[in-house]
Structures are given as C-alpha cells and as structure tokens.
Design a protein around this motif. Structure first.
Motif, PDB file in Angstrom:
ATOM      1  N   ASP A  55      28.665  35.061  29.424  1.00 11.11           N
ATOM      2  CA  ASP A  55      27.816  33.857  29.443  1.00 11.11           C
ATOM      3  C   ASP A  55      27.775  33.226  30.837  1.00 11.11           C
ATOM      4  OD1 ASP A  55      27.307  34.156  26.757  1.00 11.11           O
ATOM      5  OD2 ASP A  55      28.998  32.875  26.153  1.00 11.11           O
ATOM      6  N   SER A  56      28.933  33.166  31.472  1.00 13.24           N
ATOM      7  CA  SER A  56      28.977  32.592  32.824  1.00 13.24           C
ATOM      8  C   SER A  56      28.236  33.489  33.816  1.00 13.24           C
ATOM      9  CB  SER A  56      30.428  32.385  33.267  1.00 13.24           C
ATOM     10  OG  SER A  56      31.155  33.591  33.176  1.00 13.24           O
ATOM     11  N   LEU A  57      28.253  34.833  33.561  1.00 13.00           N
ATOM     12  CA  LEU A  57      27.497  35.752  34.416  1.00 13.00           C
ATOM     13  C   LEU A  57      25.993  35.515  34.281  1.00 13.00           C
ATOM     14  CD1 LEU A  57      27.424  38.267  36.279  1.00 13.00           C
ATOM     15  CD2 LEU A  57      27.443  39.669  34.212  1.00 13.00           C
ATOM     16  N   ASN A  58      25.534  35.301  33.053  1.00 13.07           N
ATOM     17  CA  ASN A  58      24.105  35.043  32.841  1.00 13.07           C
ATOM     18  C   ASN A  58      23.653  33.734  33.501  1.00 13.07           C
ATOM     19  OD1 ASN A  58      23.754  37.399  31.312  1.00 13.07           O
ATOM     20  ND2 ASN A  58      24.453  36.355  29.430  1.00 13.07           N
ATOM     21  N   VAL A  59      24.535  32.714  33.455  1.00 12.95           N
ATOM     22  CA  VAL A  59      24.208  31.430  34.100  1.00 12.95           C
ATOM     23  C   VAL A  59      24.201  31.582  35.617  1.00 12.95           C
ATOM     24  CG1 VAL A  59      25.041  29.075  34.473  1.00 12.95           C
ATOM     25  CG2 VAL A  59      25.073  30.053  32.171  1.00 12.95           C
ATOM     26  N   ALA A  60      25.162  32.347  36.139  1.00 13.79           N
ATOM     27  CA  ALA A  60      25.260  32.526  37.597  1.00 13.79           C
ATOM     28  C   ALA A  60      24.060  33.291  38.143  1.00 13.79           C
ATOM     29  CB  ALA A  60      26.551  33.252  37.942  1.00 13.79           C
ATOM     30  N   ARG A  61      23.488  34.172  37.343  1.00 13.98           N
ATOM     31  CA  ARG A  61      22.308  34.911  37.789  1.00 13.98           C
ATOM     32  C   ARG A  61      21.100  33.995  37.972  1.00 13.98           C
ATOM     33  NH1 ARG A  61      23.094  40.169  33.842  1.00 13.98           N
ATOM     34  NH2 ARG A  61      24.481  41.351  35.257  1.00 13.98           N
ATOM     35  N   ASP A  62      21.058  32.865  37.245  1.00 12.05           N
ATOM     36  CA  ASP A  62      19.940  31.923  37.366  1.00 12.05           C
ATOM     37  C   ASP A  62      20.033  31.063  38.633  1.00 12.05           C
ATOM     38  OD1 ASP A  62      18.908  32.848  34.986  1.00 12.05           O
ATOM     39  OD2 ASP A  62      19.955  31.336  33.778  1.00 12.05           O
ATOM     40  N   LEU A  63      21.192  31.019  39.263  1.00  6.82           N
ATOM     41  CA  LEU A  63      21.357  30.201  40.457  1.00  6.82           C
ATOM     42  C   LEU A  63      20.711  30.871  41.669  1.00  6.82           C
ATOM     43  CD1 LEU A  63      25.111  29.122  40.072  1.00  6.82           C
ATOM     44  CD2 LEU A  63      23.064  27.961  39.229  1.00  6.82           C
ATOM     45  N   ALA A  64      20.442  30.072  42.680  1.00  9.25           N
ATOM     46  CA  ALA A  64      19.827  30.601  43.904  1.00  9.25           C
ATOM     47  C   ALA A  64      20.856  31.420  44.684  1.00  9.25           C
ATOM     48  CB  ALA A  64      19.325  29.447  44.772  1.00  9.25           C
ATOM     49  N   PRO A  65      20.472  32.605  45.202  1.00  7.14           N
ATOM     50  CA  PRO A  65      21.447  33.442  45.931  1.00  7.14           C
ATOM     51  C   PRO A  65      21.624  32.971  47.372  1.00  7.14           C
ATOM     52  CG  PRO A  65      19.346  34.575  45.774  1.00  7.14           C
ATOM     53  CD  PRO A  65      19.175  33.282  45.056  1.00  7.14           C
ATOM     54  N   ALA A  66      22.865  32.811  47.760  1.00 10.25           N
ATOM     55  CA  ALA A  66      23.185  32.509  49.158  1.00 10.25           C
ATOM     56  C   ALA A  66      23.261  33.810  49.944  1.00 10.25           C
ATOM     57  CB  ALA A  66      24.510  31.769  49.251  1.00 10.25           C
ATOM     58  N   ARG A  67      23.104  33.713  51.259  1.00 10.22           N
ATOM     59  CA  ARG A  67      23.072  34.904  52.103  1.00 10.22           C
ATOM     60  C   ARG A  67      24.470  35.528  52.168  1.00 10.22           C
ATOM     61  NH1 ARG A  67      20.163  34.642  57.938  1.00 10.22           N
ATOM     62  NH2 ARG A  67      18.185  34.995  56.878  1.00 10.22           N
ATOM     63  N   CYS A  68      24.548  36.773  51.692  1.00  8.82           N
ATOM     64  CA  CYS A  68      25.815  37.512  51.674  1.00  8.82           C
ATOM     65  C   CYS A  68      25.524  38.917  52.228  1.00  8.82           C
ATOM     66  CB  CYS A  68      26.359  37.579  50.253  1.00  8.82           C
ATOM     67  SG  CYS A  68      27.859  38.557  50.097  1.00  8.82           S
ATOM     68  N   ASP A  69      25.970  39.189  53.434  1.00  3.82           N
ATOM     69  CA  ASP A  69      25.640  40.450  54.115  1.00  3.82           C
ATOM     70  C   ASP A  69      26.684  41.545  53.901  1.00  3.82           C
ATOM     71  OD1 ASP A  69      23.362  39.246  55.124  1.00  3.82           O
ATOM     72  OD2 ASP A  69      24.414  38.477  56.900  1.00  3.82           O
ATOM     73  N   HIS A  70      27.456  41.436  52.850  1.00  2.00           N
ATOM     74  CA  HIS A  70      28.510  42.438  52.601  1.00  2.00           C
ATOM     75  C   HIS A  70      27.910  43.639  51.877  1.00  2.00           C
ATOM     76  CE1 HIS A  70      31.030  38.562  52.487  1.00  2.00           C
ATOM     77  NE2 HIS A  70      31.176  39.123  53.686  1.00  2.00           N
ATOM     78  N   GLU A  71      28.060  44.813  52.486  1.00  2.00           N
ATOM     79  CA  GLU A  71      27.566  46.039  51.839  1.00  2.00           C
ATOM     80  C   GLU A  71      28.486  46.439  50.689  1.00  2.00           C
ATOM     81  OE1 GLU A  71      27.158  48.990  54.833  1.00  2.00           O
ATOM     82  OE2 GLU A  71      25.505  47.964  55.864  1.00  2.00           O
ATOM     83  N   LYS A  72      29.789  46.363  50.924  1.00  2.00           N
ATOM     84  CA  LYS A  72      30.757  46.626  49.853  1.00  2.00           C
ATOM     85  C   LYS A  72      31.198  45.300  49.236  1.00  2.00           C
ATOM     86  CE  LYS A  72      32.606  50.870  51.853  1.00  2.00           C
ATOM     87  NZ  LYS A  72      33.826  51.548  52.334  1.00  2.00           N
ATOM     88  N   ARG A  73      31.525  45.370  47.944  1.00  2.00           N
ATOM     89  CA  ARG A  73      31.921  44.150  47.247  1.00  2.00           C
ATOM     90  C   ARG A  73      33.254  43.643  47.750  1.00  2.00           C
ATOM     91  NH1 ARG A  73      34.819  42.515  42.805  1.00  2.00           N
ATOM     92  NH2 ARG A  73      35.512  44.618  42.314  1.00  2.00           N
ATOM     93  N   LYS A  74      33.303  42.307  47.998  1.00  2.00           N
ATOM     94  CA  LYS A  74      34.536  41.642  48.400  1.00  2.00           C
ATOM     95  C   LYS A  74      34.949  40.660  47.326  1.00  2.00           C
ATOM     96  CE  LYS A  74      34.511  41.781  53.441  1.00  2.00           C
ATOM     97  NZ  LYS A  74      34.629  40.947  54.662  1.00  2.00           N
ATOM     98  N   SER A  75      36.151  40.131  47.458  1.00  2.00           N
ATOM     99  CA  SER A  75      36.595  39.091  46.529  1.00  2.00           C
ATOM    100  C   SER A  75      35.807  37.799  46.809  1.00  2.00           C
ATOM    101  CB  SER A  75      38.088  38.837  46.680  1.00  2.00           C
ATOM    102  OG  SER A  75      38.370  38.335  47.976  1.00  2.00           O
ATOM    103  N   ALA A  76      35.752  36.941  45.810  1.00  2.00           N
ATOM    104  CA  ALA A  76      34.980  35.702  45.933  1.00  2.00           C
ATOM    105  C   ALA A  76      35.538  34.808  47.038  1.00  2.00           C
ATOM    106  CB  ALA A  76      34.995  34.960  44.600  1.00  2.00           C
ATOM    107  N   VAL A  77      36.853  34.805  47.218  1.00  2.00           N
ATOM    108  CA  VAL A  77      37.483  33.965  48.249  1.00  2.00           C
ATOM    109  C   VAL A  77      37.037  34.411  49.638  1.00  2.00           C
ATOM    110  CG1 VAL A  77      39.677  33.245  49.246  1.00  2.00           C
ATOM    111  CG2 VAL A  77      39.468  33.500  46.764  1.00  2.00           C
ATOM    112  N   ASP A  78      37.100  35.732  49.884  1.00  2.00           N
ATOM    113  CA  ASP A  78      36.698  36.246  51.198  1.00  2.00           C
ATOM    114  C   ASP A  78      35.198  36.054  51.444  1.00  2.00           C
ATOM    115  OD1 ASP A  78      39.301  37.029  51.631  1.00  2.00           O
ATOM    116  OD2 ASP A  78      38.980  39.061  50.830  1.00  2.00           O
ATOM    117  N   CYS A  79      34.419  36.250  50.395  1.00  2.00           N
ATOM    118  CA  CYS A  79      32.964  36.120  50.531  1.00  2.00           C
ATOM    119  C   CYS A  79      32.580  34.674  50.877  1.00  2.00           C
ATOM    120  CB  CYS A  79      32.283  36.559  49.242  1.00  2.00           C
ATOM    121  SG  CYS A  79      30.484  36.475  49.321  1.00  2.00           S
ATOM    122  N   LEU A  80      33.136  33.714  50.138  1.00  2.00           N
ATOM    123  CA  LEU A  80      32.813  32.308  50.396  1.00  2.00           C
ATOM    124  C   LEU A  80      33.280  31.867  51.782  1.00  2.00           C
ATOM    125  CD1 LEU A  80      33.686  30.689  46.948  1.00  2.00           C
ATOM    126  CD2 LEU A  80      31.438  31.216  47.843  1.00  2.00           C
TER     127      LEU A  80
END
Length: 310
Positions: A79-104
């Motif tokens: 449910d939280s994933l579906n809500v997060a998909r509705d939010l506006a995407p911020a610029r994230c230039d990571h090709e490989k997935r990082k942890s949320a802490v490192d990304c933010l």
C-alpha cells in the motif's frame, strides 16, 4: 498546546525562509518509513496535513531508490508502495539501486540547492541532516506531525553568512580605492590651476569685502505704521431708511384694511310681484292698527296669491 506548537513551527519556517531562501510551495522529500507511518496512522491527505503545519502549500517528492526499497520489503508495504508511486519523482541519477539513506543524502548534497524539506522516521538520518546548514527535517509521532527546530550549527552558519554579507567584497574594495585615487587627482589638478599665492589673495579680498559690508545696514528695519485710513472713515448716514419704513407701514395698513372690509352681497332686482307683496304688508300693518277685520281677510287672500306667483 496546539497554539504553542504552531508558533514553534512557524518560527522555524520563518528562519529557513529568511536565512536560506525557501519559498512556497515547499518541496518535501519523503522516504519509505515516513510514507508507511502516514498510512498506518491514517494521516490523510498527507499534503494538507503538512501544509497546515508549515502554513503554506506543499508538494511531495520521492526517489526511485526509495520505491525500489519499498518493493523489496514485500507485500506488507504494498500500500505504501502504491502511494509512493503517486508522488512526484525527485532527480536520482543512480544507475544501480542504493539504500534510501544514501540516495537522499546524495540528492540533498552539501548545500541543499533545491531547498527540500526532508521527511523521515529514521533518527540517525535526522541527526545527519541537522548538521547540514540548510536542511529542515520533519517527522511523525503517532497522529501528529512535527518540524524540528533549527540546530545550533544551522544558526551559527546563518549568523556567519550575515556577517559576510555586511563586509565588503574584493571587488567593492577595489572600486573604493579607484574612487579615492580619482578624487586625489582632481584635488591636485585644482592646486596646479590655482597656486597658493592666488588663493591667499582671494581670501584677503573676501575678508575686505566682509568688513565693508559690516558698516552698512544689511536690511531695513520695519517702522511702526499708522492706522489704515479706510478703517478710520466715518460711517455715512443712511437717508433713505425712514421713507422706506413709512412705505412699509402704509402697505401693511392697506392690507389690513382690505382684509377687514366686508363682502358686499349681490341682491337681485325687485320684480312687480315683490313690489305688490310689500304694498300688501304695509296695508296690513296699517289696518291692524285701525282694527278693520274684513279688509284684513281680503288682504290675506291677495297676499297668498301674490306669493304663489312669486
């Protein structure tokens, strides 16, 4: 308590707007823990709840790395994933997935150039962002949302920035020095055009002229003037006052008289029959006085006939 909380939040928002240039609508960068907490505690709609705290419209953002982390947590966070998909995407230039802490932390950087409010439930991440000067931090506690006040490091950075603004830059110092040089050169040129001897002569002439002026009266004193001759004229006698008054009295008397006159009655002209009646009445009166009854009866019948004719 609500008023105190609102005042505290508005004060911190004012600090970030004045010192770091935040403007509405405010951008809020949310991580997965914050979105999940909002859904569990039913703080919906989230944008209106956050706007009430900050006192301005709000736009919510998230990153692709946060979405991937929520997806990896399993069906409990669907449910939280579906809500997060509705939010506006911020610029994230990571090709490989990082942890949320490192990304933010990569999105915000060292100066938070995009002016994001960070919303997270991670206490360690909050402490880390409070050390960065221009990063306001939000978190949720049960059914309430809170904005953390600016830390001491953020306040000190703001004071240092104000002091630097008040000081002169290198460019400004150079401009001032050039201006002073130009003013000194103009003074030297004036000295060359007028040597010291000529200046002294001019001063002496000025002093002499001043002494001459002192002997003369510089202004005329105002003397006491006589009274205004127009105000001293005698008043002229008004000769035409009495006849006018008499005329008015006469007019008033005439109007009273005209009102007091009786209205004349218009009488009809006397006819022959009316003259006969009058003759009969006069005869009757005379006979009454004499005592002739027979003639009175005849006279009464004649009078009735004359009245009928009238």
């Amino acid at each position: 308590m609500r008023l105190k909380k609102q005042k505290r939040h508005r004060r911190s928002v004012r600090f970030f707007t004045t010192c770091y240039g935040f403007r509405s609508p405010f951008k809020i960068l949310c991580d997965g823990t914050f979105i999940h907490h909002l859904l569990v505690n039913r703080i919906t709609p989230a944008d209106t709840a956050i706007a009430n705290i900050l006192g301005a419209p709000v736009k919510l953002f998230t990153t692709r790395c946060v979405l991937a982390e929520l997806k990896s947590l399993g069906p409990a966070y669907s449910d939280s994933l579906n809500v997060a998909r509705d939010l506006a995407p911020a610029r994230c230039d990571h090709e490989k997935r990082k942890s949320a802490v490192d990304c933010l932390s990569d999105v915000i950087g060292e100066s938070n150039s995009e002016h994001f409010f960070v919303a997270t439930q991670d206490s360690e991440l909050r402490k880390k962002f409070q050390e960065i000067p221009a990063v306001p931090v939000m978190f949720a506690l049960r059914n309430a949302l809170f904005l953390e006040p600016p830390s001491q490091s953020q306040q000190q950075f703001a004071k240092a920035a104000e002091e630097e603004r008040s000081r002169l830059n290198d460019l400004e110092i150079k401009l001032l020095s050039n201006k002073r040089k130009r003013s000194s050169e103009t003074d030297e040129q004036a000295d060359e055009a007028f040597p010291n001897e000529t200046i002294e002569d001019l001063k002496k002439n000025v002093s002499k002229s001043k002494t001459d002026v002192k002997d003369k009266v510089q202004f005329k004193r105002k003397k006491a003037k006589g009274p205004n001759p127009l105000s001293c004229k005698k008043k002229k006698k008004k000769e035409n006052q009495k006849p006018v008054a008499q005329k008015e009295v006469n007019e008033n008397v005439e109007t009273v008289r005209s009102r007091s006159k009786k209205r004349k009655r218009s009488r009809k002209p006397k006819t022959v029959a009316s003259l006969g009646l009058m003759a009969c009445w006069s005869l009757e009166n005379s006979l009454k006085s004499s005592g002739n009854d027979e003639f009175l009866s005849l006279n009464g019948s004649a009078r009735t006939t004359s009245e009928q004719t009238l």
